[in-house]
Design a protein around this motif. Sequence first.
Motif: not given
Length: 336
Positions: A192-214
Amino acid sequence: MRIFHHPDQALHRPERELHNGGFVAYAEDARRIESILAVLGEPEMPDDRGEGPIRAVHDGDYVDFLKSAYARWKAAGRDGDAFGYAWPVVGRRPLTLNRIDGDLGRYSFDAASPISQGTWEAAYATAQTAIGACDAVLRGEGAAFALCRPPGHHAGHDYLGGYCYLNAAAIAAQHARDNGVARVAILDIDYHHGNGTQDIFYTRGDVFYASLHADPATDFPFYWGHADETGEGAGQGATLNLPLARGTTLAAFRSAQAKALDAIAAFDPGMLIVSLGVDTWDGDPISQFAIRTQDYRALAADIAARGWPTAILMEGGYAIEALGANVESFLSGFPG
């Protein structure tokens, strides 16, 4: 590899969740821990770093809510686990509520994540476990594993859901940033997609979030994880979503993971956080991929070959009898 876990994680024991129109046994069972430890052996106890690293990621009012929610539920004369039943539409969350039922809706996004007597203690222990693995990597370990339970990647800055209450991956990433790592990448390979992680860092450039999910067009959490979500503002381009079809096997998953790893390499992180879900296994009771036990070693070896210091955090996986073998297979792909 050093393995971290705290026994208080077993204190979170809801009895039921709402699924497909009815109440069913809670899938995120505490026996998940027992299955994994039966294979991996005795873990290390993490140091207690207090609430500071948690509040560096999560809203203070939300943390206070988590700490008090079950007691407030009982004080209202309720039996069993605390469930929400009313959720505000976007933009209509009041700042203060006087009833636990209102706050349960304010601070959650689903009815599958009840709060039980030990939920705060378990979530707190999970955060400390993630920090323990992160600290081991910061001190020179090539990789470390945090056996986190309950999982975390669906929990946002100020909300719970998807069995998640505190976002261990985000807490570990922020802890690494606060301890001198200029750029941190998170690779999420849960079903499942990590929506919380994405939301937390969505407007930041210092943490890259990559997700493979259904593909969220067909699977939870539905409203996040689509391919066109790539970040905003300073975070534009620092989010990569790779939705996959139900029935995905090793070849397609490995190809997508290679694309994610190439994007992470271009970001050039000082540390990698892996949100590991083995609900991608072909026998998982609530998921629809077709990854086999032996496949996890190959996926891990591809990650390890990139050479980044790596903290691996446990997320989902609900086929209790197979969890130990699947996690062991993944960890065996890393040196040591």
